[in-house]
Design a protein around this motif. Structure first.
Motif, PDB file in Angstrom:
ATOM      1  N   GLY A   1       2.206   2.110  -3.322  1.00 19.87           N
ATOM      2  CA  GLY A   1       1.201   2.789  -4.142  1.00 19.87           C
ATOM      3  C   GLY A   1       1.131   4.271  -3.835  1.00 19.87           C
ATOM      4  O   GLY A   1       1.003   5.108  -4.733  1.00 19.87           O
ATOM      5  N   ARG A   2       1.239   4.601  -2.559  1.00 17.86           N
ATOM      6  CA  ARG A   2       1.232   6.007  -2.150  1.00 17.86           C
ATOM      7  C   ARG A   2       2.384   6.766  -2.797  1.00 17.86           C
ATOM      8  O   ARG A   2       2.225   7.894  -3.258  1.00 17.86           O
ATOM      9  CB  ARG A   2       1.327   6.106  -0.627  1.00 17.86           C
TER      10      ARG A   2
ATOM     11  N   TYR B   1      -2.820  -3.833  -5.477  1.00 15.94           N
ATOM     12  CA  TYR B   1      -1.596  -3.063  -5.249  1.00 15.94           C
ATOM     13  C   TYR B   1      -0.449  -3.543  -6.139  1.00 15.94           C
ATOM     14  O   TYR B   1       0.326  -2.734  -6.652  1.00 15.94           O
ATOM     15  CB  TYR B   1      -1.202  -3.110  -3.770  1.00 15.94           C
TER      16      TYR B   1
ATOM     17  N   PHE C   1      -4.264   6.130  -0.358  1.00 15.44           N
ATOM     18  CA  PHE C   1      -3.413   5.029   0.090  1.00 15.44           C
ATOM     19  C   PHE C   1      -3.153   5.105   1.591  1.00 15.44           C
ATOM     20  O   PHE C   1      -3.131   4.080   2.275  1.00 15.44           O
ATOM     21  CB  PHE C   1      -2.103   4.997  -0.699  1.00 15.44           C
TER      22      PHE C   1
ATOM     23  N   ILE D   1       0.842  -1.202   0.000  1.00 15.88           N
ATOM     24  CA  ILE D   1       0.000   0.000   0.000  1.00 15.88           C
ATOM     25  C   ILE D   1       0.875   1.250   0.000  1.00 15.88           C
ATOM     26  O   ILE D   1       0.618   2.211  -0.728  1.00 15.88           O
ATOM     27  CB  ILE D   1      -0.955   0.001   1.214  1.00 15.88           C
TER      28      ILE D   1
END
Length: 169
Positions: free
Chosen positions: A39-40, A109, A50, A36
């Protein structure tokens, strides 16, 4: 995917044996949070989404584990879930649903990571964008609904127990 593997690997062991509940769960959570967080970083425009997903994932799981463990149960046992939200009872009672939602969230993700570098990626002739939109993302969204139900249910349980303990003092 690691949640599913962990369940298959340790499902036959006693749920009361803390050795098999704590370390694998921390490993699974840590790897999911890393995905995660990646992804941010890669999709900075959606960083707040995220961060919210990460907070929801960690807090819902921790609250649920804590509330069931302090009540003397295992977080996936039928007895521990008997008085919980119907969403949780269905989620944990159906291993195929549990597996689909957990794997979909993680594959969402992973797909976002791959698509960042290779927007036209495909697997077995299926464009990854199609798999993401039609299979992974819907499961990921439903998993977030389960996470909210899990967080609210655990918080309600802990609050009601605190209130009951306060009345007995």
């Amino acid at each position: 995917m690691l949640d599913v593997w962990n369940g298959l690997r340790h499902g036959h062991r006693s749920h009361r044996d803390g050795r098999f509940a704590l370390i694998p769960q921390h490993l699974v959570r840590g790897l999911a949070e890393g995905a995660i967080d990646d992804g941010r970083l890669r999709y900075s425009r959606y960083a707040i989404v995220f961060v919210a997903l990460q907070g929801l994932d960690l807090s819902s799981h921790w609250f649920h584990m804590y509330s069931t463990a302090t009540a003397g149960g295992h977080h996936k046992s039928e007895a521990a879930l008997a008085k919980r939200n119907v969403v949780l009872r269905v989620y944990y009672a159906s291993y195929p649903l549990f597996a689909y939602l957990c794997v979909s969230a993680e594959l969402t993700y992973i797909a976002l990571y791959i698509l960042h570098f290779k927007p036209d990626a495909a697997f077995a002739g299926i464009p990854l964008k199609v798999a993401l939109k039609c299979t992974f993302a819907p499961g990921c969204v439903i998993k977030q609904i389960v996470n909210v139900a899990q967080l609210v249910s655990a918080a309600n349980d802990l609050a009601s127990r605190d209130l009951a303990a306060e009345k007995h003092q």
